[in-house]
Design a protein around this motif. Structure first.
Motif, mmCIF file in Angstrom:
data_model
loop_
_atom_site.group_PDB
_atom_site.id
_atom_site.type_symbol
_atom_site.label_atom_id
_atom_site.label_comp_id
_atom_site.label_asym_id
_atom_site.label_seq_id
_atom_site.Cartn_x
_atom_site.Cartn_y
_atom_site.Cartn_z
ATOM 1 N N ALA A 1 -7.921 -4.398 0.188
ATOM 2 C CA ALA A 1 -8.343 -3.468 -0.874
ATOM 3 C C ALA A 1 -9.244 -4.274 -1.805
ATOM 4 N N CYS B 1 0.843 -1.202 0.000
ATOM 5 C CA CYS B 1 0.000 0.000 0.000
ATOM 6 C C CYS B 1 0.877 1.251 0.000
ATOM 7 N N CYS C 1 -4.609 0.729 0.371
ATOM 8 C CA CYS C 1 -5.575 -0.155 1.033
ATOM 9 C C CYS C 1 -6.832 0.648 1.391
ATOM 10 N N GLN C 2 -7.895 -0.093 1.683
ATOM 11 C CA GLN C 2 -9.184 0.551 1.950
ATOM 12 C C GLN C 2 -9.098 1.497 3.157
#
Length: 368
Positions: A26, A8, A38-39
């Protein structure tokens, strides 16, 4: 060709697209992009929202070791509704000389009749029993924004220019608290928030710059295995987790009567004068009354249906119920960690409380 790990760009964690609640998640579509984040970083960057990630016990110990080596203020968030379940055992051994500000969250769920000073005094006493002497104890509702500014001001007073570390279990509302702080302090300046690693781990902390080069660090949420939340599924967790102020339910009980709270806990009134017992649980939990001599049979035959949650699936993995005996001399609350409590107003009664193995049951002087 061997697959290489995707990292990330925001926090340096290894990206994966298989489990949503794990570190580095993600969605598959995001992994196709040139720059992958990443989320958690995505939500942080675009919405100024912090998401909790769960830690292994090993990671947790590394973090605690880091805290002891810092010169900082530690803000520990607990869920008032689940004080013992959301307590971080062992924190006091690691904080070193650092002060700890204890913040009880979810105060909006408690009945209005509850005396806040009594609650704070009980939190102070309980902390001391658990080995921690906080410099101060405060109450907030991160969800509703109650008390958040007061805590922010108190942090400012207590930190004296030092860094601040916010710690807490998963589900205590730690991220909601941080997100509130970001909103209160001009959350539109996206570039302010960054993530940085914990020394010696791949875990990222989220840091919000304060003045003079110091920062407020949000540490990842820690899993506490004594929380009842770990034994049931997400839907059932919604049933036992109060969303609004809990309404008390009063039961007139004769000796040798039993109450079941779904199938997750049980209360036996063994002996004493007939009287009223006041139950404080999520408004959606079913409370079932039966006779003490029929209680075991009822549980055996109806767990997962009449007595639910747990459901038909989760009942298979629910640990057995363990009995705790109490002889009550004065007005007291029998507290089921993460579920609620029963107020016993009579004196000189013998009661038994059952909860799944590993889930704490404690007694305290009545709060209401």
């Amino acid at each position: 060709m061997e697959e290489r790990d995707i990292i990330c760009a925001g926090c340096g964690v290894k990206v994966q697209s298989t489990s949503k609640n794990e570190l580095g998640y993600a969605p598959p579509s995001a992994i196709e992009r040139d720059v992958v984040i990443c989320q958690r970083c995505f939500r942080l960057k675009h919405y100024n929202e912090v998401q909790d990630v769960a830690l292994t016990d090993d990671d947790f110990l590394k973090i605690l070791n880091t805290l002891g080596k810092t010169d900082s203020l530690i803000v520990k968030i607990v869920d008032i509704f689940d004080f013992n379940g959301s307590w971080l055992p062992g924190l006091h051994r690691f904080v070193g000389k650092n002060n700890v500000l204890l913040v009880g969250n979810k105060v909006d769920l408690l009945p209005k009749s509850l005396n806040h000073n009594k609650l704070i005094n009980w939190m102070k006493r309980s902390s001391k029993d658990l080995g921690l002497k906080p410099i101060d104890v405060m109450l907030i509702s991160a969800e509703k924004g109650i008390g958040v500014l007061e805590v922010a001001n108190r942090i400012e007073e207590l930190r004296r220019g030092k860094d601040v570390y916010v710690v807490g279990c998963t589900n205590v509302g730690k991220s909601t608290f941080i997100n509130r702080l970001i909103k209160e302090f001009g959350g539109d300046e996206e570039q302010l928030i960054t993530t940085s690693h914990f020394p010696g781990t791949t875990l990222d902390m989220i840091d919000l710059p304060l003045d003079n080069g110091s920062a407020l660090f949000d540490t990842p949420g820690i899993i506490n295995h004594h929380q009842i939340a770990h034994y049931i599924d997400k839907q059932e967790l919604k049933i036992i987790t109060p969303k609004k102020e809990i309404k008390s339910m009063v039961f007139q009980l004769n000796p040798e009567q039993t109450l079941y709270f779904g199938g997750l806990a049980r209360f036996d009134f063994v002996e004493g004068e007939r009287g009223s017992f006041v139950c404080y649980f999520s408004n959606e939990i079913n409370i079932h009354r039966t006779k003490l001599d029929k209680a075991d049979e009822l549980y055996k035959n109806h767990l997962g249906e009449l007595l639910s949650p747990p459901g038909p699936k989760t009942k298979e993995t629910l640990p057995e119920l363990v009995k705790h005996e109490f002889y009550i001399k004065e007005k007291s609350d029998i507290v089921y960690s993460g579920l609620g409590w029963v107020a016993v107003h009579q004196e000189n009664v013998h009661v038994q409380a059952y909860a799944p193995k590993g889930v704490g049951v404690t007694v305290r002087p009545s709060l209401i």
